[in-house]
Design a protein around this motif. Structure first.
Motif, PDB file in Angstrom:
ATOM      1  N   THR A 100       0.827  -1.200   0.000  1.00 11.52           N
ATOM      2  CA  THR A 100       0.000   0.000   0.000  1.00 11.52           C
ATOM      3  C   THR A 100       0.863   1.253   0.000  1.00 11.52           C
ATOM      4  O   THR A 100       0.589   2.219  -0.730  1.00 11.52           O
ATOM      5  N   ALA A 101       1.929   1.240   0.807  1.00 13.97           N
ATOM      6  CA  ALA A 101       2.822   2.395   0.874  1.00 13.97           C
ATOM      7  C   ALA A 101       3.526   2.621  -0.460  1.00 13.97           C
ATOM      8  O   ALA A 101       3.661   3.761  -0.926  1.00 13.97           O
ATOM      9  N   ALA A 102       3.961   1.539  -1.104  1.00 12.95           N
ATOM     10  CA  ALA A 102       4.660   1.657  -2.383  1.00 12.95           C
ATOM     11  C   ALA A 102       3.751   2.209  -3.473  1.00 12.95           C
ATOM     12  O   ALA A 102       4.193   2.932  -4.368  1.00 12.95           O
ATOM     13  N   ILE A 103       2.463   1.884  -3.390  1.00 11.46           N
ATOM     14  CA  ILE A 103       1.509   2.318  -4.412  1.00 11.46           C
ATOM     15  C   ILE A 103       1.064   3.764  -4.205  1.00 11.46           C
ATOM     16  O   ILE A 103       0.972   4.548  -5.158  1.00 11.46           O
ATOM     17  N   SER A 104       0.807   4.136  -2.961  1.00 11.72           N
ATOM     18  CA  SER A 104       0.121   5.410  -2.730  1.00 11.72           C
ATOM     19  C   SER A 104       0.805   6.395  -1.787  1.00 11.72           C
ATOM     20  O   SER A 104       0.465   7.576  -1.796  1.00 11.72           O
ATOM     21  N   ALA A 105       1.761   5.952  -0.973  1.00  8.22           N
ATOM     22  CA  ALA A 105       2.334   6.851   0.033  1.00  8.22           C
ATOM     23  C   ALA A 105       3.501   7.662  -0.530  1.00  8.22           C
ATOM     24  O   ALA A 105       4.247   7.189  -1.390  1.00  8.22           O
ATOM     25  N   SER A 106       3.655   8.873  -0.013  1.00  9.52           N
ATOM     26  CA  SER A 106       4.783   9.714  -0.396  1.00  9.52           C
ATOM     27  C   SER A 106       6.065   9.163   0.215  1.00  9.52           C
ATOM     28  O   SER A 106       6.035   8.344   1.140  1.00  9.52           O
ATOM     29  N   ALA A 107       7.195   9.635  -0.290  1.00  7.33           N
ATOM     30  CA  ALA A 107       8.480   9.196   0.252  1.00  7.33           C
ATOM     31  C   ALA A 107       8.588   9.560   1.726  1.00  7.33           C
ATOM     32  O   ALA A 107       9.098   8.772   2.533  1.00  7.33           O
ATOM     33  N   GLU A 108       8.100  10.736   2.080  1.00  8.34           N
ATOM     34  CA  GLU A 108       8.175  11.172   3.473  1.00  8.34           C
ATOM     35  C   GLU A 108       7.355  10.267   4.382  1.00  8.34           C
ATOM     36  O   GLU A 108       7.804   9.884   5.468  1.00  8.34           O
ATOM     37  N   LYS A 109       6.171   9.901   3.949  1.00  9.73           N
ATOM     38  CA  LYS A 109       5.320   9.028   4.764  1.00  9.73           C
ATOM     39  C   LYS A 109       5.942   7.642   4.903  1.00  9.73           C
ATOM     40  O   LYS A 109       5.925   7.041   5.984  1.00  9.73           O
ATOM     41  N   ARG A 110       6.524   7.125   3.814  1.00 16.47           N
ATOM     42  CA  ARG A 110       7.171   5.820   3.870  1.00 16.47           C
ATOM     43  C   ARG A 110       8.323   5.828   4.865  1.00 16.47           C
ATOM     44  O   ARG A 110       8.503   4.889   5.638  1.00 16.47           O
ATOM     45  N   TYR A 111       9.109   6.912   4.827  1.00 11.26           N
ATOM     46  CA  TYR A 111      10.234   6.996   5.753  1.00 11.26           C
ATOM     47  C   TYR A 111       9.761   7.083   7.193  1.00 11.26           C
ATOM     48  O   TYR A 111      10.297   6.411   8.077  1.00 11.26           O
ATOM     49  N   ARG A 112       8.769   7.920   7.450  1.00  9.73           N
ATOM     50  CA  ARG A 112       8.275   8.091   8.821  1.00  9.73           C
ATOM     51  C   ARG A 112       7.716   6.783   9.388  1.00  9.73           C
ATOM     52  O   ARG A 112       7.947   6.445  10.559  1.00  9.73           O
ATOM     53  N   GLU A 113       6.982   6.054   8.573  1.00  8.97           N
ATOM     54  CA  GLU A 113       6.420   4.787   9.035  1.00  8.97           C
ATOM     55  C   GLU A 113       7.524   3.755   9.288  1.00  8.97           C
ATOM     56  O   GLU A 113       7.466   2.995  10.255  1.00  8.97           O
ATOM     57  N   PHE A 114       8.522   3.751   8.418  1.00  5.11           N
ATOM     58  CA  PHE A 114       9.647   2.837   8.596  1.00  5.11           C
ATOM     59  C   PHE A 114      10.409   3.174   9.879  1.00  5.11           C
ATOM     60  O   PHE A 114      10.746   2.285  10.668  1.00  5.11           O
ATOM     61  N   ALA A 115      10.680   4.458  10.096  1.00  3.12           N
ATOM     62  CA  ALA A 115      11.412   4.891  11.282  1.00  3.12           C
ATOM     63  C   ALA A 115      10.646   4.568  12.556  1.00  3.12           C
ATOM     64  O   ALA A 115      11.233   4.224  13.582  1.00  3.12           O
ATOM     65  N   ALA A 116       9.316   4.669  12.494  1.00  2.00           N
ATOM     66  CA  ALA A 116       8.495   4.380  13.669  1.00  2.00           C
ATOM     67  C   ALA A 116       8.427   2.881  13.954  1.00  2.00           C
ATOM     68  O   ALA A 116       8.448   2.467  15.116  1.00  2.00           O
ATOM     69  N   CYS A 117       8.335   2.075  12.904  1.00  2.00           N
ATOM     70  CA  CYS A 117       8.191   0.623  13.075  1.00  2.00           C
ATOM     71  C   CYS A 117       9.520  -0.094  13.286  1.00  2.00           C
ATOM     72  O   CYS A 117       9.581  -1.083  14.028  1.00  2.00           O
ATOM     73  N   TYR A 118      10.584   0.405  12.638  1.00  2.00           N
ATOM     74  CA  TYR A 118      11.858  -0.314  12.672  1.00  2.00           C
ATOM     75  C   TYR A 118      13.032   0.612  12.997  1.00  2.00           C
ATOM     76  O   TYR A 118      13.987   0.726  12.209  1.00  2.00           O
ATOM     77  N   PRO A 119      13.005   1.289  14.139  1.00  2.00           N
ATOM     78  CA  PRO A 119      14.102   2.214  14.480  1.00  2.00           C
ATOM     79  C   PRO A 119      15.459   1.524  14.575  1.00  2.00           C
ATOM     80  O   PRO A 119      16.492   2.126  14.255  1.00  2.00           O
ATOM     81  N   ASP A 120      15.476   0.253  14.992  1.00  2.00           N
ATOM     82  CA  ASP A 120      16.744  -0.473  15.127  1.00  2.00           C
ATOM     83  C   ASP A 120      17.430  -0.673  13.778  1.00  2.00           C
ATOM     84  O   ASP A 120      18.665  -0.680  13.696  1.00  2.00           O
ATOM     85  N   LEU A 121      16.636  -0.818  12.717  1.00  2.00           N
ATOM     86  CA  LEU A 121      17.230  -1.032  11.395  1.00  2.00           C
ATOM     87  C   LEU A 121      17.948   0.229  10.916  1.00  2.00           C
ATOM     88  O   LEU A 121      18.947   0.141  10.195  1.00  2.00           O
ATOM     89  N   LEU A 122      17.462   1.388  11.304  1.00  2.00           N
ATOM     90  CA  LEU A 122      18.107   2.645  10.915  1.00  2.00           C
ATOM     91  C   LEU A 122      19.511   2.749  11.493  1.00  2.00           C
ATOM     92  O   LEU A 122      20.399   3.369  10.895  1.00  2.00           O
TER      93      LEU A 122
END
Length: 202
Positions: free
Chosen positions: A151-173
């Motif tokens: 869903t994110a790849a289809i419709s979300a902006s780059a900023e939204k994708r990054y924010r969701e990733f940072a919130a869900c997977y902070p350790d990966l950053l």
């Protein structure tokens, strides 16, 4: 040093992981079956766990370290499909289940220690309630995560994708460099750097 003593903590980590999916304690007999099924394995940084064209004979449960799953296009560019750190699983599920050649590469981004589970051993363990229930819960979580990513790849902006990733997977950053994270999210390293700086300032 006694091998069983040295490897014991690896299995304790696995038992704790399985236990978190179950309300009933894992029995001593079940632990012995897990020890017999899972095999310790190590990879050095940049060493391959799986290469494109080979079959994925085992799934890896990461005890310590970091791994990445990726494809390489015709121009030689890498496209990150999955990242993994401690207490994550890594492998090509389609190749593992169907015994077909994999289209993916999987390597160690850090020196990595893992426990390997073959397809046959996984089938043998499916009769253990704690293992069966863990797989059920993992399938649910993976399906939801894959749906969110599509869903994110289809419709979300780059900023939204990054924010969701940072919130869900902070350790990966903290464990992977920007170009790896950018590839996983589907945009350039420069875009990621801009978004990261904006996120830090806010």
């Amino acid at each position: 040093m006694n091998t069983k003593i040295r490897e014991a903590p690896m299995y304790d980590i696995l038992f704790s992981y399985i236990q978190q999916f179950n309300s009933v304690p894992i029995t001593a007999d079940e632990k012995e079956r897990y020890r017999a099924a899972f095999s310790p394995f190590k990879l050095r940084r940049k060493q391959y766990f799986l290469q494109e064209g080979n079959r994925c004979h085992s799934f890896a449960f990461i005890i310590k370290g970091a791994m990445r799953q990726f494809t390489i296009d015709e121009k030689g560019a890498e496209h990150i499909v999955r990242l993994g750190i401690e207490n994550w699983w890594m492998g090509d599920r389609e190749s593992y289940v169907m015994n077909t050649p994999s289209v993916y590469n999987i390597d160690a981004w850090e020196n990595t220690e893992m426990l390997l589970l073959s397809r046959q051993h996984a089938l043998d363990l499916s009769t253990i309630p704690s293992f069966s229930y863990m797989l059920h819960r993992l399938d649910e979580k993976n399906n939801m995560a894959n749906q969110r990513r599509i869903t994110a790849a289809i419709s979300a902006s780059a900023e939204k994708r990054y924010r969701e990733f940072a919130a869900c997977y902070p350790d990966l950053l903290d464990r992977f460099p920007q170009h790896i994270i950018a590839s996983y999210l589907g945009f350039t390293k420069d875009t990621l750097s801009r978004l990261k700086n904006k996120h830090v300032k806010e």
